[in-house]
Design an enzyme around this catalytic site. Structure first.
Site, mmCIF file in Angstrom:
data_model
loop_
_atom_site.group_PDB
_atom_site.id
_atom_site.type_symbol
_atom_site.label_atom_id
_atom_site.label_comp_id
_atom_site.label_asym_id
_atom_site.label_seq_id
_atom_site.Cartn_x
_atom_site.Cartn_y
_atom_site.Cartn_z
ATOM 1 N N GLU A 1 -5.928 -5.774 20.216
ATOM 2 C CA GLU A 1 -4.865 -6.792 20.239
ATOM 3 C C GLU A 1 -4.600 -7.308 18.830
ATOM 4 O OE1 GLU A 1 -3.645 -10.919 22.606
ATOM 5 O OE2 GLU A 1 -5.498 -9.862 23.102
ATOM 6 N N THR A 2 -3.593 -6.727 18.201
ATOM 7 C CA THR A 2 -3.170 -7.108 16.853
ATOM 8 C C THR A 2 -1.639 -7.143 16.835
ATOM 9 O OG1 THR A 2 -3.028 -4.815 16.086
ATOM 10 C CG2 THR A 2 -5.172 -5.899 15.879
ATOM 11 N N TYR B 1 2.493 9.422 14.376
ATOM 12 C CA TYR B 1 1.384 8.508 14.043
ATOM 13 C C TYR B 1 0.048 9.185 14.314
ATOM 14 C CZ TYR B 1 -1.986 4.734 14.822
ATOM 15 O OH TYR B 1 -3.107 3.943 14.816
ATOM 16 N N LEU C 1 0.798 -1.220 0.000
ATOM 17 C CA LEU C 1 0.000 0.000 0.000
ATOM 18 C C LEU C 1 0.836 1.277 0.000
ATOM 19 C CD1 LEU C 1 -2.877 -1.066 2.396
ATOM 20 C CD2 LEU C 1 -3.061 -0.578 -0.043
#
EC number: 1.1.1.270
Length: 212
Positions: free
Chosen positions: A153-154, A117, A22
């Site tokens: 949670e990733t 971010y 991407l």
């Protein structure tokens, strides 16, 4: 692997994976071209990809900033444009574009490693509202929605703290985090709304135990 898991679990529909970087516009355009050839086009676009690099504002590396801009902002914009054009050329008037944002797109936490971010996620907040306005001006009923989760949670923390896996793991151990299923349920809720209802332009959700 995920496609096989979905099939063996008996879920309806078919998951068709397609490799795409991407941060590379040519690959994004190639992906949309393949979708058009194989599946006519896009009716729903969920911009889920996002990442953070540990690059503070005062000492961060330009490369890390640029990566976050490319994935978190530019890719969202390119995919949104291509999805809309796909809907427009097929006269799809009830499509949906959903941006998976972040609570960091609404508040700046006192952690220097996520300040840039956070800036990219503030951009997603603005982009989604701008998109809603442009879709309305175009007199289309295509809807735009933002979903802004807190801690999910990733593998996100493991990308942010890729040099410190113990710190990354600890991120998800301090509280009971949101799960991928919680995000999927939010997406289903948004898509399930009747055509005359646009669910917010933002759903904000966080773990019950999360402080900020």
């Amino acid at each position: 692997k995920l496609a096989a898991e979905c099939q063996s679990a008996g879920y309806p529909g078919t998951l068709i994976p397609y490799k795409c970087d991407l941060s590379n516009e040519e690959e994004i355009l190639s992906m949309f071209s393949a979708i058009k050839t194989l599946h006519q086009g896009v009716d729903v676009c969920i911009n889920n990809a996002g990442l953070a690099r540990p690059e503070p504002l005062l000492s961060g590396k330009t490369e890390g900033w640029r990566t976050m801009i490319d994935v978190n902002v530019m890719a969202v914009s390119i995919c949104t444009r291509e999805a809309y054009q796909s809907m427009k050329e097929r006269n799809i008037d009830d499509g949906h574009i959903i941006n998976i944002n972040s609570m960091n797109g609404h508040s700046v936490v006192p952690q220097s490693v996520v300040h840039f971010y956070s800036a990219t996620k503030y951009a997603v907040t603005a982009l989604t509202e701008g998109l809603r306005q442009e879709l309305r001006e175009a007199k289309t009923h295509i809807r735009a929605t933002c979903i802004s989760p807190g801690l999910v949670e990733t593998g996100f923390a493991f990308k942010l703290h890729d040099n410190d896996p113990e710190r990354a793991a600890a991120t998800y151990e301090s509280i009971r985090c949101l799960k991928a299923e919680d995000m999927a349920n939010a997406v289903i809720y948004v898509l399930s709304a009747p055509p005359h209802v646009q669910v917010g332009w933002d759903i904000q959700m966080r773990p019950t135990e999360q402080i900020s």
